[in-house]
Structures are given as C-alpha cells and as structure tokens.
Scaffold this motif. Structure first.
Motif, PDB file in Angstrom:
ATOM      1  N   GLN A 158      -5.201  11.306   1.554  1.00 58.92           N
ATOM      2  CA  GLN A 158      -4.452  11.937   2.643  1.00 58.92           C
ATOM      3  C   GLN A 158      -3.016  12.252   2.240  1.00 58.92           C
ATOM      4  O   GLN A 158      -2.313  12.973   2.932  1.00 58.92           O
ATOM      5  CB  GLN A 158      -4.451  11.006   3.868  1.00 58.92           C
ATOM      6  N   ARG A 159      -2.588  11.683   1.123  1.00 56.81           N
ATOM      7  CA  ARG A 159      -1.246  11.981   0.628  1.00 56.81           C
ATOM      8  C   ARG A 159      -1.237  13.196  -0.304  1.00 56.81           C
ATOM      9  O   ARG A 159      -0.217  13.514  -0.929  1.00 56.81           O
ATOM     10  CB  ARG A 159      -0.722  10.747  -0.103  1.00 56.81           C
ATOM     11  N   GLN A 193      -8.435  17.214   2.740  1.00 63.24           N
ATOM     12  CA  GLN A 193      -8.076  15.793   2.837  1.00 63.24           C
ATOM     13  C   GLN A 193      -6.964  15.531   3.836  1.00 63.24           C
ATOM     14  O   GLN A 193      -6.796  14.406   4.308  1.00 63.24           O
ATOM     15  CB  GLN A 193      -7.630  15.270   1.458  1.00 63.24           C
ATOM     16  N   THR A 194      -6.167  16.550   4.108  1.00 58.24           N
ATOM     17  CA  THR A 194      -5.030  16.354   5.010  1.00 58.24           C
ATOM     18  C   THR A 194      -5.309  16.944   6.391  1.00 58.24           C
ATOM     19  O   THR A 194      -4.450  16.879   7.272  1.00 58.24           O
ATOM     20  CB  THR A 194      -3.757  17.022   4.433  1.00 58.24           C
ATOM     21  N   LEU A 214     -14.140  10.135  -2.218  1.00 56.25           N
ATOM     22  CA  LEU A 214     -13.140   9.205  -2.765  1.00 56.25           C
ATOM     23  C   LEU A 214     -13.468   7.777  -2.331  1.00 56.25           C
ATOM     24  O   LEU A 214     -13.426   6.839  -3.143  1.00 56.25           O
ATOM     25  CB  LEU A 214     -11.741   9.583  -2.285  1.00 56.25           C
ATOM     26  N   GLU A 273       0.819  -1.207   0.000  1.00 59.54           N
ATOM     27  CA  GLU A 273       0.000   0.000   0.000  1.00 59.54           C
ATOM     28  C   GLU A 273       0.854   1.259   0.000  1.00 59.54           C
ATOM     29  O   GLU A 273       1.947   1.277   0.546  1.00 59.54           O
ATOM     30  CB  GLU A 273      -0.893  -0.012   1.236  1.00 59.54           C
ATOM     31  N   ILE A 274       0.335   2.287  -0.617  1.00 60.98           N
ATOM     32  CA  ILE A 274       0.959   3.599  -0.552  1.00 60.98           C
ATOM     33  C   ILE A 274       0.096   4.429   0.386  1.00 60.98           C
ATOM     34  O   ILE A 274      -1.119   4.528   0.186  1.00 60.98           O
ATOM     35  CB  ILE A 274       1.013   4.259  -1.943  1.00 60.98           C
ATOM     36  N   PHE A 275       0.702   5.004   1.394  1.00 62.91           N
ATOM     37  CA  PHE A 275      -0.060   5.759   2.381  1.00 62.91           C
ATOM     38  C   PHE A 275      -1.000   6.768   1.709  1.00 62.91           C
ATOM     39  O   PHE A 275      -0.600   7.483   0.786  1.00 62.91           O
ATOM     40  CB  PHE A 275       0.888   6.511   3.333  1.00 62.91           C
ATOM     41  N   GLY A 276      -2.235   6.824   2.198  1.00 59.44           N
ATOM     42  CA  GLY A 276      -3.161   7.873   1.775  1.00 59.44           C
ATOM     43  C   GLY A 276      -3.516   7.857   0.313  1.00 59.44           C
ATOM     44  O   GLY A 276      -3.885   8.885  -0.250  1.00 59.44           O
ATOM     45  N   THR A 277      -3.397   6.687  -0.311  1.00 55.36           N
ATOM     46  CA  THR A 277      -3.564   6.599  -1.761  1.00 55.36           C
ATOM     47  C   THR A 277      -4.409   5.383  -2.115  1.00 55.36           C
ATOM     48  O   THR A 277      -4.119   4.280  -1.665  1.00 55.36           O
ATOM     49  CB  THR A 277      -2.179   6.453  -2.442  1.00 55.36           C
ATOM     50  N   THR A 278      -5.452   5.596  -2.889  1.00 55.02           N
ATOM     51  CA  THR A 278      -6.263   4.492  -3.387  1.00 55.02           C
ATOM     52  C   THR A 278      -6.239   4.543  -4.905  1.00 55.02           C
ATOM     53  O   THR A 278      -6.866   5.426  -5.493  1.00 55.02           O
ATOM     54  CB  THR A 278      -7.729   4.613  -2.907  1.00 55.02           C
ATOM     55  N   PRO A 279      -5.508   3.634  -5.541  1.00 52.94           N
ATOM     56  CA  PRO A 279      -5.523   3.648  -7.014  1.00 52.94           C
ATOM     57  C   PRO A 279      -6.952   3.499  -7.523  1.00 52.94           C
ATOM     58  O   PRO A 279      -7.716   2.679  -7.002  1.00 52.94           O
ATOM     59  CB  PRO A 279      -4.661   2.439  -7.400  1.00 52.94           C
ATOM     60  N   LEU A 286     -12.801  13.123   1.338  1.00 54.57           N
ATOM     61  CA  LEU A 286     -12.342  11.743   1.568  1.00 54.57           C
ATOM     62  C   LEU A 286     -13.507  10.774   1.454  1.00 54.57           C
ATOM     63  O   LEU A 286     -13.357   9.655   0.955  1.00 54.57           O
ATOM     64  CB  LEU A 286     -11.670  11.627   2.943  1.00 54.57           C
TER      65      LEU A 286
END
Lengths: 119, 277
Positions: free
Chosen positions: B196-197, A97-98, A70, A6-12, A67
């Motif tokens: 979040q990124r 988002q952050t 998404l 997984e890549i943090f904070g990322t949903t392909p 979020l």
C-alpha cells in the motif's frame, strides 16, 4: 533487525515470506521463458497445479489480486513477470495496491516534485 | 597498474530499455531523464575507461530464491542478457575481464568476504541499462558484474556494502593490468513498487544522498537496512549499489554532472558522474 517498528504498507520479503511464497515465486520466475508464458496463458489452472501453488496463491492469481499475491508470499520482482503477461506495468500495480486509478497514481508521483529539497 | 578514474551511478528502471529501443530520448516524458546523461557521456568519451565494474542487483534473471547469494562476482569471458519476461529487448553479450575478476575474487576472499563466483552469469536490466546509458553508441567497456542481494532479506548492511566496495577498489588498484577502470552503481533512488506504500518517493533524502556521494561517501552507511527501507522504499534500498561503487573509487572526487528527475515509472531517477580528483 532493530525490533523493526512497522513501516506502513510494507512487508519486508524475509525468510518467512520467501518460504511462504516459494511456489508462487518459482512459477513467476518461469515466466522469463516465452514458451512458459504461452503455457500459462493456454491453461492457467494446469500451470498453477504444476508449480504446486496453494489455494491462497491460486485464488490471488485468478483474481489478479496484487495485495493478495504479496500476502501469499509473492515478491514484487517475480510478480512483475506475471504482470508482464497481463500487459500491466508497475504503475498499474501501484494503482491496484493503493486503490487509486492509474491516472491518479501517476499524478501523485508527479506531485512528489513538490517535496522540499532538504531534509 | 590499473587506474580508477571515477564512479558513475544511475537508476535502472526497465522501461528505460523500451524507451531506448523506441528512440524516445526526445519525448517530453523521457527528455528530462536522458538529457541528464550528456555531460557524463562526454566525460566517458574523453576518458575512455577500458573496464567497468558494475555493482547491481539481479531481479530474477540469473538468481532465483533457490540460491540467493548475498554477494556474487562474475568471472566470465562474456555475460549474456536474456528475456526477463516483460518485453524489453534482449541485448547482445557484454565482454568480461576474467583476469580482473579473479584478482577481485582473490582479494575479496583474502579480505574475508565469502562471495559466490560465477563463470556463467546472465545479466539483467540493472547491469545492461547503465552500460547502454553511458555508452549509447556501443563500444562499451570490458565488464565485471558484482551482484548485491537486494531481493530477499536479510540484506547486507550498508556498512558491509561500503566495505565490499572498498575491497574491490583495493583489488583494482593492485591489479597489474594497465587499464582505466570506472565503477558503476546501478539502482535507486527512492521508490517502492509493492504494498500500500507503492509510489513512495523521498526527494530530500535522495538529494542529500547524492550530495553525500561526493563529499561524505559513507553518510548513508549510518542507517540500518530497516531505516533505509523506511527512508527510500523497498526498492530504494538499491542505493546499496551506489554506496559500494563510490567506496570502490576511494578518495576525493569532483562532480562531472548529476541529474535527478521525478518520476520515471514509479521511481525517482538519479544520475551521478564523479571523477577521481
């Protein structure tokens, strides 16, 4: 896929997301048209019903919850058209988002200049 | 015979369209970005390319998720821009080069690229902004849009995009039209809009990538899409367009000019002008 760590904070935005978010993205895609934007603004609930948004999607639209949109299958390229209706830019979205203020988010972007120049 | 004179590449943030329309080129926020184009514009004025082949990604103007081609090639006499929903001005149509489009299409299919062909194709900011930036006075070139899916996974691999670019270059080199052709790659560099990124930027990777475009044009093709997303962000993956454009201008190049500026909007903005040696 390389058993995707997984890549943090990322949903392909893959096939599963594209299916889940189809109605939501289709509605946002319709916002390319000024008359459609006006129709949405005039009656958001009716407009969402016409596009068949599910409860999760409708709730995230009502809440302007980036979020949540998404997670409900929204793709950022189409969601940006919804953000445009609200007069929000991608830095507003980034801040939302952050969990930062827009000023803090922008300052963090500028601070990326301090990264090293070589890998 | 057609001659490939080089490759241009630039980021394509929508806000650039607003800045151009408002004449903000000298504004302190925008100046470091726009100033980077001067030497590239001088080179274009001198070399006068007749045709630009633009490798870009559509963001939901022409293509939606109902039909999402991996690679699509324009084959129209003109390409219209239209309302993208967020208020950047709609630009006048861009002239196509259908003869060259079909030469490219025929060659790509011969090379076993199963592309989509488009006799009507709206072009969004990713296509229009590079033309506006490199030809600010207008009088831009004839164009052939080549659209690469960077929206819906699975995306074509970097290696595949290099192969696509190479095949486009072959088609142009073999084309009988007596024209000067420039390749354009649109998008990137590192940025991420979603999740979040959001706000992710990778300066050392971007700078290495820009250098590799000059002297090691397939360097980034060693990475998988997943690795490129990790290194450049979910939208930084648009560097696929740069890779394809560079592969379409094969052989050694020398740098006319480059510029790298953090940030424009949420993006590390890159510009590169390369002349075929």
């Amino acid at each position: 896929m390389s058993a995707s760590r997984e890549i943090f904070g990322t949903t392909p935005f893959d096939g599963a997301m594209a299916q889940r978010g189809y109605a939501l993205n289709k509605m946002c895609f319709s916002f390319n048209n000024a008359a459609n934007r006006a129709a949405f603004k005039a009656d958001e609930e009716a407009y969402m019903r016409a596009y068949g948004l599910n409860d999760e999607q409708a709730k995230a639209i009502r809440g302007r919850d980036v979020l949540g949109l998404l997670a409900a299958g929204g793709n950022v390229y189409y969601l940006a058209k919804f953000a445009g209706i609200l007069g929000l830019d991608v830095q507003d979205l980034g801040a939302a988002q952050t969990g930062m203020s827009k000023e803090a988010f922008k300052a963090r972007l500028v601070a990326q200049n301090e990264q090293p120049e070589t890998m | 015979m057609a001659r490939i004179i080089g490759a241009l590449a630039t980021s394509h943030i929508p806000a650039i369209g607003g800045a151009i329309a408002k004449g903000l080129e000298e504004d302190p926020y925008w100046k470091p970005f726009f100033d980077g184009f001067g030497p590239a514009r001088d080179w274009i004025r001198r070399e006068k390319p007749d045709v630009a082949i633009v490798f870009y990604n559509d963001h939901g103007l022409n293509f939606f998720l109902d039909k999402m081609p991996t690679f699509a090639v324009g084959a129209a006499p003109e390409y219209r821009n239209d309302d993208e929903g967020w208020g950047i001005p709609t630009l006048p149509p861009f002239k196509g080069a259908p003869d060259l489009s079909w030469a490219i299409i025929n060659h790509l299919v011969d090379r076993e690229f199963d592309i989509v062909t488009c006799q009507e194709m709206l072009v969004d900011h990713a296509f229009t902004l590079p033309i506006k930036l490199f030809w600010p006075e207008g009088g831009g070139p004839l164009t052939v849009p080549v659209c690469i899916n960077t929206v819906q996974f699975p995306l074509p691999s970097a290696k595949r995009c290099v192969a696509l670019g190479r095949a486009v270059g072959e088609a142009v080199a073999a084309w009988a039209g007596d024209k000067k052709v420039v390749m354009i790659g649109s998008g990137g560099l590192s940025h991420q809009l979603d999740g979040q990124r959001a706000g992710f930027i990778n300066k050392p990777f971007d700078l290495k990538f820009m250098q590799s475009m000059i002297d090691e044009p397939e360097w980034a093709a060693q990475y998988s899409i997943h690795e490129l997303v990790e290194k450049t962000g979910t939208q930084g993956i648009e560097l696929l367009n740069w890779l394809a454009a560079r592969a379409a201008a094969p052989g050694p190049v020398h740098k006319v000019h480059s510029n790298y500026h953090i940030p424009i909007s949420n993006t590390a903005a890159g510009m590169l002008a390369l002349e075929a040696a």
